[in-house]
Design a protein around this motif. Structure first.
Motif, mmCIF file in Angstrom:
data_model
loop_
_atom_site.group_PDB
_atom_site.id
_atom_site.type_symbol
_atom_site.label_atom_id
_atom_site.label_comp_id
_atom_site.label_asym_id
_atom_site.label_seq_id
_atom_site.Cartn_x
_atom_site.Cartn_y
_atom_site.Cartn_z
ATOM 1 N N PRO A 51 71.704 96.184 67.771
ATOM 2 C CA PRO A 51 70.366 95.694 68.637
ATOM 3 C C PRO A 51 69.679 96.830 68.849
ATOM 4 N N SER A 52 68.462 96.919 69.190
ATOM 5 C CA SER A 52 67.179 97.987 69.661
ATOM 6 C C SER A 52 67.741 98.500 70.980
ATOM 7 N N LYS A 53 67.136 99.631 71.380
ATOM 8 C CA LYS A 53 67.371 100.004 72.773
ATOM 9 C C LYS A 53 66.667 99.098 73.804
ATOM 10 N N HIS A 54 65.533 98.533 73.287
ATOM 11 C CA HIS A 54 64.863 97.756 74.185
ATOM 12 C C HIS A 54 65.593 96.475 74.255
ATOM 13 N N LEU A 55 66.258 95.888 73.442
ATOM 14 C CA LEU A 55 66.923 94.710 73.370
ATOM 15 C C LEU A 55 68.231 95.036 74.516
ATOM 16 N N ARG A 56 69.093 96.004 74.469
ATOM 17 C CA ARG A 56 70.109 96.474 74.710
ATOM 18 C C ARG A 56 69.849 96.560 76.571
ATOM 19 N N ARG A 57 68.612 96.998 76.729
ATOM 20 C CA ARG A 57 68.036 96.936 78.216
ATOM 21 C C ARG A 57 67.850 95.819 78.531
ATOM 22 N N ARG A 58 67.358 94.820 77.862
ATOM 23 C CA ARG A 58 67.062 93.703 78.501
ATOM 24 C C ARG A 58 68.263 92.784 78.835
ATOM 25 N N LEU A 59 69.410 92.748 77.644
ATOM 26 C CA LEU A 59 70.709 92.031 78.167
ATOM 27 C C LEU A 59 71.436 92.733 79.005
ATOM 28 N N ARG A 60 71.325 93.908 79.330
ATOM 29 C CA ARG A 60 72.079 94.639 80.457
ATOM 30 C C ARG A 60 71.687 94.153 81.749
ATOM 31 N N ALA A 61 70.284 94.187 81.817
ATOM 32 C CA ALA A 61 69.444 93.731 83.102
ATOM 33 C C ALA A 61 69.970 92.060 83.106
ATOM 34 N N ARG A 62 69.996 91.464 82.298
ATOM 35 C CA ARG A 62 70.146 90.033 82.216
ATOM 36 C C ARG A 62 71.583 89.715 82.467
ATOM 37 N N ASP A 63 72.773 90.105 81.960
ATOM 38 C CA ASP A 63 74.179 89.754 82.231
ATOM 39 C C ASP A 63 74.808 90.535 83.205
ATOM 40 N N GLN A 64 74.447 91.649 83.432
ATOM 41 C CA GLN A 64 74.853 92.783 84.642
ATOM 42 C C GLN A 64 76.501 93.112 84.630
ATOM 43 N N ARG A 65 77.051 92.345 83.914
ATOM 44 C CA ARG A 65 78.658 92.223 84.011
ATOM 45 C C ARG A 65 79.139 91.654 82.662
ATOM 46 N N CYS A 66 80.291 91.634 82.337
ATOM 47 C CA CYS A 66 80.887 91.011 81.291
ATOM 48 C C CYS A 66 81.069 89.327 81.588
ATOM 49 N N ARG A 67 80.489 88.752 80.614
ATOM 50 C CA ARG A 67 79.967 87.518 80.665
ATOM 51 C C ARG A 67 81.216 86.538 80.452
ATOM 52 N N PHE A 68 82.534 86.866 80.477
ATOM 53 C CA PHE A 68 83.525 85.853 80.571
ATOM 54 C C PHE A 68 83.576 85.612 82.055
ATOM 55 N N PRO A 69 84.089 84.288 82.257
ATOM 56 C CA PRO A 69 84.075 83.907 83.625
ATOM 57 C C PRO A 69 85.137 84.445 84.360
ATOM 58 N N GLY A 70 84.501 85.144 85.644
ATOM 59 C CA GLY A 70 85.361 85.701 86.509
ATOM 60 C C GLY A 70 85.719 87.362 86.205
ATOM 61 N N CYS A 71 85.089 87.587 85.013
ATOM 62 C CA CYS A 71 85.343 89.251 85.007
ATOM 63 C C CYS A 71 83.931 89.914 85.536
ATOM 64 N N GLY A 72 84.475 90.982 86.209
ATOM 65 C CA GLY A 72 83.253 91.570 87.141
ATOM 66 C C GLY A 72 82.915 93.109 86.144
ATOM 67 N N ILE A 73 83.568 93.285 85.146
ATOM 68 C CA ILE A 73 83.274 94.737 84.609
ATOM 69 C C ILE A 73 81.864 94.731 84.281
ATOM 70 N N ALA A 74 81.253 95.934 84.772
ATOM 71 C CA ALA A 74 79.878 96.313 84.586
ATOM 72 C C ALA A 74 79.333 96.210 83.388
ATOM 73 N N ALA A 75 78.039 95.631 83.079
ATOM 74 C CA ALA A 75 77.322 95.551 81.463
ATOM 75 C C ALA A 75 77.304 96.848 80.890
ATOM 76 N N ARG A 76 77.174 97.961 81.680
ATOM 77 C CA ARG A 76 77.038 99.336 80.864
ATOM 78 C C ARG A 76 78.440 99.596 80.358
ATOM 79 N N LYS A 77 79.451 99.178 80.458
ATOM 80 C CA LYS A 77 80.726 99.416 80.003
ATOM 81 C C LYS A 77 81.215 98.570 78.871
ATOM 82 N N CYS A 78 80.231 97.556 78.676
ATOM 83 C CA CYS A 78 80.766 96.322 77.643
ATOM 84 C C CYS A 78 80.304 96.566 76.309
ATOM 85 N N ASP A 79 80.683 95.718 75.346
ATOM 86 C CA ASP A 79 80.248 95.643 73.952
ATOM 87 C C ASP A 79 79.244 94.355 73.829
ATOM 88 N N LEU A 80 78.175 94.373 73.013
ATOM 89 C CA LEU A 80 77.288 93.296 72.583
ATOM 90 C C LEU A 80 77.964 92.868 71.680
#
Length: 284
Positions: A180-209
């Motif tokens: 994904p492009s840098k623009h798409l990474r920024r958009r997904l990081r702003a949307r998800d904010q965290r790991c998208r597994f239910p109950g996980c709170g790890i910040a999106a900046r530390k996650c994989d796409l």
């Protein structure tokens, strides 16, 4: 006693270098402050003298050692790099390497109305019939080249643009790539904010796409097919019976190995929402 003499000589050499650098700095300042052609000529002469190597047997001063660095910085921006674009049809990549290396002849033909390459006339240039070779790779979309050269040039590419075409007309449908492009990474990081597994709170900046539908099976690289997973839940999705599907609005539908379904919605944005004046309730 010899150690003390060596230490004294070393300190004297350092002092000499320091004095030389101070004298050089003083002369440079005098040249900057000076005005007139005569003084500019003196500065040019001093600069040329400073770039000359030290006489044989004498240690170079600090000013002399900086001269090669100035020359390297001046030539650092003169590097020339070439850019090559190669288009390789997927049927050509799927063909047998032995046929490509054995000097098979390609029927180049001409491009059709929708830009499809010509071939034997019965397969539309896609090499789908027995005995019809696949279309050749193209350099910059114009010059056909052999497959071996195309693979050699494309072997060091950091990424590929996947061009999806219509199977009948050959018309362009979409273009994407795995990363994904840098623009798409920024958009997904702003949307998800965290790991998208239910109950996980790890910040999106530390996650994989992750491609929810695998790119190898046709999954597109777009926001409706990507989500942020921490490394633990990324591995969980790929190595265990857990399954995830993305619904509209960025909602992820996780299915456990027992068949239970868990929905994970994107976190609410930290923003201000406005409503119509007639529907707003009084604050008292």
């Amino acid at each position: 006693m010899e150690a003390m003499v060596d230490a004294t000589d070393s300190r004297m050499a350092m002092l000499a270098d320091l004095i030389a650098s101070l004298e050089s700095a003083e002369s440079t300042l005098r040249g900057i402050r000076g005005r007139g052609t005569g003084r500019r000529g003196d500065r040019v002469a001093q600069s040329a003298a400073s770039d000359r190597p030290a006489p044989r047997g004498e240690a170079p001063t600090a000013h002399d050692r900086r001269a090669p660095q100035r020359r390297s910085h001046a030539t650092a921006g003169l590097e020339i790099r070439g850019r090559v674009e190669i288009t390789v049809p997927v049927t050509t990549l799927m063909s047998d390497d032995a046929d490509s290396a054995g000097g098979a002849t390609f029927s180049f033909g001409t491009r059709g109305e929708y830009g499809t390459p010509g071939g034997c006339g019965t397969c539309g240039g896609f090499g789908t019939r027995d005995g019809c070779p696949p279309p050749p790779p193209e350099l910059d979309g114009r010059v056909p080249i052999d497959t071996e050269t195309a693979r050699f040039l494309a072997g060091s590419a950091s990424g590929w643009d996947r061009v999806l075409t219509h199977p009948i007309t050959g018309g362009l449908l979409a273009v994407d790539r795995y990363r994904p492009s840098k623009h798409l990474r920024r958009r997904l990081r702003a949307r998800d904010q965290r790991c998208r597994f239910p109950g996980c709170g790890i910040a999106a900046r530390k996650c994989d796409l992750d491609h929810n539908d695998a790119a190898s099976t046709g999954g597109a690289t777009k926001h409706s097919n990507l989500a942020d997973f921490c490394r633990r839940h990324h591995v969980l999705k790929h190595r265990t019976p857990w399954h995830v599907a993305q619904q509209s609005g960025g909602i992820l539908e996780w299915t456990s190995p027992t068949g239970r379904v868990y929905d994970d919605r994107p976190p609410a944005q930290n923003t201000v929402c406005f409503t119509e004046a007639g529907r707003a309730r009084a604050p008292f």
